[in-house]
Design an enzyme around this catalytic site. Structure first.
Site, PDB file in Angstrom:
ATOM      1  N   SER A 207       0.844  -1.190   0.000  1.00 14.13           N
ATOM      2  CA  SER A 207       0.000   0.000   0.000  1.00 14.13           C
ATOM      3  C   SER A 207       0.891   1.256   0.000  1.00 14.13           C
ATOM      4  CB  SER A 207      -0.955  -0.047   1.197  1.00 14.13           C
ATOM      5  OG  SER A 207      -1.995   0.870   1.055  1.00 14.13           O
ATOM      6  N   HIS A 469      -7.517  -5.668  -0.578  1.00  8.57           N
ATOM      7  CA  HIS A 469      -6.258  -5.065  -0.162  1.00  8.57           C
ATOM      8  C   HIS A 469      -5.638  -5.819   1.022  1.00  8.57           C
ATOM      9  CE1 HIS A 469      -3.788  -1.525  -0.778  1.00  8.57           C
ATOM     10  NE2 HIS A 469      -3.858  -1.144   0.493  1.00  8.57           N
TER      11      HIS A 469
END
Length: 547
Positions: A207, A469
């Site tokens: 990320s 994610h």
């Protein structure tokens, strides 16, 4: 003679006792002095080692200074690293303040493996939108169980303390990125003392950590600090990474904490240095329009070229096109529903604006207000008309004439996935295949976790979110937002990923492998070479556009 022999024998026993003293195995000599770590059974840990002077007082909002102190006593490296001061999205209370301002440390984890005298090194940059997160939140038990490499976790400044910028030499920003860079230099200089191989370092992150990896790599001399890099679900071209509008946010920060309407950047910084750090970080809530939206109000910026110790002086796209970046093997990745991190938040129940329901339903009335913040184009468009036109365009593209709601959740999740993650992953890979000289690899992961970050943010388990994610990355470095107990298929994938990192750090020719699959290089390729990883294995595929 017997007396002399007795003395020699006792001396040998004494030396043998010292050599087998377990304390010797957790003591490490550094230029600053000795430190003592901990024996954890199958690995040693040396935590919270300072690599920079504390960024407090006059050193707040400045580039980091290398750690200069020496230790008269043995330094205690048995305390877990503290989080850098932050307004934490995952703190459920209204007061989300967490961490400490004095936080610039690295933590080293060394496996016990009798087959190796030295180890390759994986340097790890944690995620958290440049706003929150911590080195300690990404676990290391899976990695240490495999015993393939030394892991080094890097802590760096976050939020306004790490990224407030007025866009000039007085308050240029990017302090968090400069922290990461200094930590990498520390690893290069000191990791051999722990048994690490400074010539075999691979840098990884997820990320904002993945975007940080890419930004570090855009420094032309990056190859002096690492031989390869992997950006998981984040890269420098994501729209939430390098943003415009930083100057306005910096002066607004000053106004919020009582600096008034500062006349210039120098006086603003002087005032910000006098305020309690907790006030500066708590001010983050004033930049959020609801919940934790936008999730990255402070982050990397382009600095003026005349800034001393500038980190980034060009837009990342221009850096890549120039070819003047770290020419090392690089992999960039995404998961099929990365945008679940953003969309799931909108499934929460709330009671605002005089009505109750889920946040996603309120998008129908507030789309034009919220979309520019949700998708990070508020400061990149020239006029309100441009902003509204783009908002209308993307809503039409993904929903047509349908309304936002539970039944259209997957369309909204795809919108977030494409705009915030997938499209820019393809754009980054496209630039590297055209302007890069070292291998550029990519993979897409599709294998949903039973419980992941979307469940944590939505507080719901009745919705199929897909592969969201972190569902891949947290198989390597455990995280509280997903199940720590891995399914049999995830255990195999976890081992494959860990072996992939170790082999990449050791490869002399930049070859990257996952299980039985060898990644294909994108440099010079007409089509995108994308490795697909799922529960059923891996397969190399070619695409004109990412799936």
């Amino acid at each position: 003679m017997n007396y002399v022999g007795l003395i020699i024998g006792l001396s040998c026993l004494w030396l043998s006792a010292i050599a087998s003293d377990p304390d010797d195995l957790v003591l490490v000599q550094l230029p600053q002095g000795k430190l003592r770590g901990r024996d954890n059974g199958n690995y040693y840990s040396y935590e919270s080692i300072p690599y920079a002077e504390p960024p407090i007082g006059d050193l707040r909002l400045e580039a980091p200074e290398p750690y200069k102190q020496t230790w008269l006593d043995i330094f205690d490296a048995t305390t877990a690293p503290v989080a850098c001061l932050q307004w934490d999205q995952f703190t459920t209370e209204d007061d989300k303040l967490a961490g400490a301002e004095d936080c610039l440390t690295v933590s080293v984890y060394k496996p016990k493996n009798s087959s190796r005298n030295s180890y390759p090194v994986v340097a790890h940059i944690h995620g958290g939108a440049f706003m929150f997160g911590a080195a300690a939140l990404n676990g290391h038990e899976n990695v240490m169980r495999e015993g393939k490499f030394i892991l080094v976790k890097i802590s760096y400044r976050l939020g306004p303390l790490g990224f407030a910028s007025t866009g000039d030499a007085d308050l240029p920003g990017n302090y968090g990125l400069k922290d990461q860079r200094l930590a990498l230099e520390w690893i290069r200089q000191n990791i051999a003392s722990f048994g690490g191989e400074p010539e075999n370092v691979v840098l990884v992150g997820h990320s904002a950590g993945g975007a940080s990896v890419h930004l570090q790599m855009l420094r032309e001399d990056f190859g002096q600090l690492a031989k390869a890099a992997i950006s998981f679900s984040g890269n420098a071209l994501d729209p939430w990474v390098v943003q415009e509008g930083g100057r306005g946010r910096a002066f607004e920060l000053g106004r919020i904490v009582g600096c008034g309407l500062a006349k210039d950047s120098a006086s603003l910084k002087k005032c910000l240095k006098t305020k309690p750090a907790s006030e500066l970080v708590t001010a983050v809530r004033n930049f959020l329009i609801f919940s934790y939206v936008p999730f990255a109000p402070f982050g990397p910026v382009v600095e003026p070229s005349d800034v001393p110790k500038a980190f980034l002086t060009q837009n990342p796209t221009d850096v890549i096109k120039s070819g003047k970046f770290g020419q090392v093997p690089w992999a960039v990745t995404y998961v099929t529903e990365d945008g679940g991190y953003n969309a799931a938040l909108l499934l929460n129940e709330w009671n605002k604006y005089g009505k109750s329901g889920t946040v996603i339903e309120d998008l129908n009335d507030r789309w034009f207000d919220w979309a520019p913040y949700l998708l990070f184009y508020r400061d990149s468009k020239k006029t309100i008309e441009d902003i509204d036109d783009y908002s209308r365009q993307i809503r039409q593209q993904y929903l047509g004439n349908r309304r936002f709601g539970i039944e259209s959740y997957w369309d909204l999740q795809q919108l977030f996935t494409d705009i915030l993650f997938k499209n820019s992953t393809q754009d980054s890979l496209d630039l590297h295949r055209k302007y890069g000289k070292s291998p550029a690899y990519a993979f897409v992961y599709d294998n949903p976790a039973d419980t992941g970050i979307a469940h944590a943010l939505s507080n719901r388990k009745d919705i199929d979110f897909g592969t969201v994610h972190g569902d891949d990355y947290f198989l390597i470095f455990e995280n509280f937002v997903r199940d720590l107990e891995l399914r049999p298929d995830e255990q195999l994938i976890s081992r494959n990923f860990i072996n992939m990192l170790a082999d990449f750090a050791l490869s002399d020719n930049g070859i990257l492998k996952y299980g039985e699959c060898v990644f294909k290089d994108n440099v010079g390729s007409e089509k995108f070479e994308l490795l697909s990883i799922s529960k059923n294995g891996c397969e190399n595929k070619q695409y004109v556009e990412f799936p």
